[in-house]
Design a protein around this motif. Structure first.
Motif, mmCIF file in Angstrom:
data_model
loop_
_atom_site.group_PDB
_atom_site.id
_atom_site.type_symbol
_atom_site.label_atom_id
_atom_site.label_comp_id
_atom_site.label_asym_id
_atom_site.label_seq_id
_atom_site.Cartn_x
_atom_site.Cartn_y
_atom_site.Cartn_z
ATOM 1 N N VAL A 197 0.840 -1.195 0.000
ATOM 2 C CA VAL A 197 0.000 0.000 0.000
ATOM 3 C C VAL A 197 0.874 1.243 0.000
ATOM 4 C CG1 VAL A 197 -1.931 -1.115 1.164
ATOM 5 C CG2 VAL A 197 -0.173 0.012 2.527
ATOM 6 N N GLN B 24 -2.601 6.268 2.806
ATOM 7 C CA GLN B 24 -3.123 5.612 3.993
ATOM 8 C C GLN B 24 -2.953 6.441 5.264
ATOM 9 O OE1 GLN B 24 -4.629 2.486 3.896
ATOM 10 N NE2 GLN B 24 -4.470 2.676 1.686
ATOM 11 N N PRO C 11 0.424 -3.833 4.135
ATOM 12 C CA PRO C 11 -0.741 -3.171 4.743
ATOM 13 C C PRO C 11 -0.710 -3.114 6.261
ATOM 14 C CG PRO C 11 -1.451 -4.544 2.923
ATOM 15 C CD PRO C 11 0.015 -4.816 3.115
#
Length: 253
Positions: free
Chosen positions: A63, A68, A100
């Motif tokens: 990611v 994020q 992640p």
């Protein structure tokens, strides 16, 4: 022209070194900015297209931490010539990637940092590092092979950056993007950058109490989120051990 931007979300932390100064000895918190390595960031621009590296990392299940985590600044040192061997190995890559769950840990670390001082953020220098790039760093590190693993994992074995579970970062001012002064630049290969040598370096006048204080803040917020540092680099933090990483993830080639 590189583009650096803020994203709005949360995340960081590390273990105590062996030869450090206690929080009581340091006195009140006053953070020193590293003017020598400060640079201008344009937070208004965002990447419009994905590079081949972005696509490769996304395909591997990683990611983009800029999407994020809120207010994180990214300045990939190996996507520039501002690194220890003066080569840009990523070309147009501008984003940092992690597994992640490691990104989730970083969110927690950022939350701890905000509780300490909401004017601060993280400045990320490196996240996942493919084994092919690890080989370039290994080949260009001007140290004997017996010493190289202190700074760069042997690509034949694979390091935690290669799994996407290690991050290189510092703390910066949100308003300016300027990093706090940690006493050395990123990728400084000497005792002045060693967490394990801070007491000695302080006594010898190689670093100051403010440098140690700034590093202790970085270690504190990272360790609160489950990260662990290493003895030879104040900027490097691991989310897992090598054994755990190998059990959970594949090396990014």
């Amino acid at each position: 022209m590189k583009r650096y931007w803020l994203v709005f979300v949360l995340g960081v932390a590390c273990s105590e070194p062996k030869d450090t100064i206690s929080a009581e000895d340091l006195g009140p918190a006053t953070f020193e900015v590293d003017e020598s390595s400060a640079r201008s960031f344009d937070f208004s621009e965002e990447s419009e297209t994905l590079s081949a590296w972005d696509e490769r990392f996304l395909d591997a299940g990683l990611v983009n931490i800029q999407q994020q985590i809120p207010e994180v600044i990214v300045d990939l040192k190996y996507s520039s010539t501002d690194n220890f061997f003066g080569q840009d190995v990523y070309d147009d890559l501008e984003n940092a990637y992690l597994q992640p769950e490691v990104s989730d840990m970083l969110k927690k670390a950022y939350q701890y940092l905000q509780q300490k001082d909401s004017s601060l953020t993280f400045l990320v220098y490196d996240g996942v590092r493919p084994r092919a790039v690890q080989q370039i760093l290994w080949d260009n590190l001007d140290k004997p092979d017996s010493i190289k693993p202190l700074y760069v994992a042997d690509p034949k074995v694979g390091g935690l950056h290669n799994y996407g579970v290690a991050i290189d970062l510092t703390i910066a001012r949100k308003e300016t993007g300027k990093p706090l002064d940690m006493g050395t630049k990123y990728d400084y290969f000497g005792y002045a950058a060693y967490p394990d040598r801070e007491g000695q370096m302080l006594r010898e006048g190689k670093i100051t109490r403010k440098h140690v204080e700034n590093r202790k803040l970085l270690r504190e917020v990272m360790s609160q989120a489950g990260f662990h540092g290493i003895g030879s680099e104040w900027w490097h933090f691991n989310a897992f051990t090598r054994k755990q990483a190998a059990e959970k993830f594949k090396i990014v080639e």
